[in-house]
Scaffold this motif. Structure first.
Motif, PDB file in Angstrom:
ATOM      1  N   THR A  89      25.979 -63.903 -42.650  1.00 10.09           N
ATOM      2  CA  THR A  89      25.602 -65.285 -42.327  1.00 10.09           C
ATOM      3  C   THR A  89      24.662 -65.809 -43.401  1.00 10.09           C
ATOM      4  OG1 THR A  89      25.778 -64.785 -39.962  1.00 10.09           O
ATOM      5  CG2 THR A  89      24.665 -66.836 -40.584  1.00 10.09           C
ATOM      6  N   VAL A  90      25.004 -66.948 -43.966  1.00  9.61           N
ATOM      7  CA  VAL A  90      24.195 -67.599 -44.999  1.00  9.61           C
ATOM      8  C   VAL A  90      23.472 -68.787 -44.360  1.00  9.61           C
ATOM      9  CG1 VAL A  90      24.232 -68.792 -47.224  1.00  9.61           C
ATOM     10  CG2 VAL A  90      25.809 -66.887 -46.797  1.00  9.61           C
ATOM     11  N   TYR A  91      22.163 -68.848 -44.558  1.00 10.34           N
ATOM     12  CA  TYR A  91      21.341 -69.877 -43.942  1.00 10.34           C
ATOM     13  C   TYR A  91      20.672 -70.759 -44.990  1.00 10.34           C
ATOM     14  CZ  TYR A  91      21.438 -67.138 -39.565  1.00 10.34           C
ATOM     15  OH  TYR A  91      21.818 -66.464 -38.445  1.00 10.34           O
ATOM     16  N   GLU A  92      20.515 -72.036 -44.632  1.00  9.35           N
ATOM     17  CA  GLU A  92      19.602 -72.942 -45.315  1.00  9.35           C
ATOM     18  C   GLU A  92      18.642 -73.473 -44.257  1.00  9.35           C
ATOM     19  OE1 GLU A  92      21.286 -76.058 -47.702  1.00  9.35           O
ATOM     20  OE2 GLU A  92      22.993 -74.815 -48.285  1.00  9.35           O
ATOM     21  N   PHE A  93      17.360 -73.147 -44.398  1.00 10.98           N
ATOM     22  CA  PHE A  93      16.349 -73.623 -43.460  1.00 10.98           C
ATOM     23  C   PHE A  93      15.778 -74.937 -43.971  1.00 10.98           C
ATOM     24  CE2 PHE A  93      16.718 -69.146 -42.587  1.00 10.98           C
ATOM     25  CZ  PHE A  93      16.620 -69.078 -41.205  1.00 10.98           C
ATOM     26  N   TRP A 128      18.058 -75.593 -39.199  1.00  8.68           N
ATOM     27  CA  TRP A 128      18.782 -74.813 -40.200  1.00  8.68           C
ATOM     28  C   TRP A 128      20.276 -75.066 -40.110  1.00  8.68           C
ATOM     29  CZ3 TRP A 128      16.035 -72.321 -36.245  1.00  8.68           C
ATOM     30  CH2 TRP A 128      16.811 -71.724 -35.245  1.00  8.68           C
ATOM     31  N   GLU A 129      20.935 -74.819 -41.207  1.00  8.87           N
ATOM     32  CA  GLU A 129      22.396 -74.837 -41.281  1.00  8.87           C
ATOM     33  C   GLU A 129      22.855 -73.433 -41.628  1.00  8.87           C
ATOM     34  OE1 GLU A 129      23.420 -77.758 -44.183  1.00  8.87           O
ATOM     35  OE2 GLU A 129      22.730 -79.460 -42.957  1.00  8.87           O
ATOM     36  N   SER A 130      24.016 -73.046 -41.112  1.00  9.23           N
ATOM     37  CA  SER A 130      24.483 -71.680 -41.342  1.00  9.23           C
ATOM     38  C   SER A 130      25.991 -71.637 -41.527  1.00  9.23           C
ATOM     39  CB  SER A 130      24.077 -70.770 -40.174  1.00  9.23           C
ATOM     40  OG  SER A 130      24.733 -71.178 -38.981  1.00  9.23           O
ATOM     41  N   ARG A 131      26.424 -70.576 -42.152  1.00  5.25           N
ATOM     42  CA  ARG A 131      27.850 -70.321 -42.353  1.00  5.25           C
ATOM     43  C   ARG A 131      28.086 -68.824 -42.172  1.00  5.25           C
ATOM     44  NH1 ARG A 131      27.943 -71.542 -47.094  1.00  5.25           N
ATOM     45  NH2 ARG A 131      28.273 -69.573 -48.180  1.00  5.25           N
ATOM     46  N   THR A 132      28.907 -68.457 -41.201  1.00  8.91           N
ATOM     47  CA  THR A 132      29.135 -67.049 -40.876  1.00  8.91           C
ATOM     48  C   THR A 132      30.553 -66.633 -41.237  1.00  8.91           C
ATOM     49  OG1 THR A 132      27.531 -67.044 -39.069  1.00  8.91           O
ATOM     50  CG2 THR A 132      29.211 -65.340 -39.016  1.00  8.91           C
ATOM     51  N   GLU A 133      30.665 -65.440 -41.799  1.00  7.36           N
ATOM     52  CA  GLU A 133      31.962 -64.818 -42.070  1.00  7.36           C
ATOM     53  C   GLU A 133      31.957 -63.433 -41.438  1.00  7.36           C
ATOM     54  OE1 GLU A 133      33.551 -65.546 -46.281  1.00  7.36           O
ATOM     55  OE2 GLU A 133      31.375 -65.808 -46.521  1.00  7.36           O
ATOM     56  N   ALA A 134      32.977 -63.131 -40.643  1.00  3.08           N
ATOM     57  CA  ALA A 134      33.105 -61.818 -40.028  1.00  3.08           C
ATOM     58  C   ALA A 134      33.995 -60.925 -40.892  1.00  3.08           C
ATOM     59  CB  ALA A 134      33.681 -61.940 -38.624  1.00  3.08           C
TER      60      ALA A 134
END
Length: 251
Positions: free
Chosen positions: A134-138, A105-111
């Motif tokens: 957190t946005v994921y692409e599996f 998976w790829e992810s992008r996290t914003e706090a």
């Protein structure tokens, strides 16, 4: 009884001609103009029929080339079970391995993202309270097969090693293990699946037709004190995956 819309009738005609092997997987269909003439309808009716069959995985559109009979696709089995998460390892990777694919998976996290009203209600916090999103692409063999957007209350994990789901020593370990690390016991999860059509962004990310059938699962994890600790919207395309629920039996 209301008459069947013309595009559904044409979709049935095309489906039947494929079933009768007039066209086989990989064959290019005649032009829309030719099909429209043969069936006595307008080209827009044929277009809608083909779009429906593309969304169902029967046909495949190729930009600048035409419409083809799709090769049969084996759907990947996705097992939903909190018990599997507690056994260690990634359930998604296990599902992909069982299907003979490499799962990742790829992810992008914003706090510190303000919670929208609907997310705040699911997490039991006030609208605008800060969250970690957190946005994921599996991925299966490098191709997206599932999407997810996860929200956690920032005040729950702020200042700990697990504040970032995909960072730190427990990166990628999952909600249950990360919460255990900070003394929170996750007792159960609630999932609400609903079928709907893919929007333009989802279709683009998943490589499916806009309007194709997907299942959106609204999942929320709860602590043993009854507090929501994470909520997510998971999008699974029907053409690529089948969803199976594993239900533990207490003895």
């Amino acid at each position: 009884m209301p008459e069947q819309p013309p595009y559904l009738r044409i979709a049935d005609v095309l489906r039947r001609r494929i079933a009768e092997h007039e066209w086989t997987p990989g064959d290019r269909l005649p032009s829309r103009a030719q099909i429209a003439q043969d069936c006595g309808v307008g080209e827009n009716v044929v277009r809608r029929a083909q779009e429906l069959l593309i969304s169902q995985g029967v046909l495949e559109g190729r930009a600048g080339s035409g419409t083809y009979v799709a090769e049969p696709r084996r759907r990947v089995r996705v097992v939903r079970s909190t018990a599997r998460e507690q056994r260690g390892g990634s359930p998604f990777r296990a599902d992909m391995k069982a299907a003979g694919k490499q799962g990742d998976w790829e992810s992008r996290t914003e706090a510190k993202v303000p919670a929208p009203a609907k997310i705040a209600a699911r997490l039991g916090i006030a609208e605008g309270d800060l969250c970690v999103r957190t946005v994921y692409e599996f991925l299966a063999n490098g191709k997206p097969v599932q999407l997810s957007t996860s929200w956690e209350p920032y005040d729950l994990t702020a200042g700990t090693l697990v504040v970032l789901p995909e960072g730190g020593p427990l990166a990628g370990a999952g909600v249950v293990k990360r919460m255990t690390e900070i003394g929170i016991t996750v007792s159960h999860a609630v999932e609400q699946p609903e079928p709907r059509q893919a929007d333009a962004e989802e279709a683009s990310l998943l490589g499916i037709q806009k309007g194709a059938l997907v299942t959106r699962i609204r999942r929320t994890y709860y602590s043993d004190q009854g507090r929501p600790v994470e909520t997510a919207d998971i999008v699974i395309p029907a053409a690529l995956c089948e969803i199976v629920y594993e239900i533990p039996i207490s003895r």
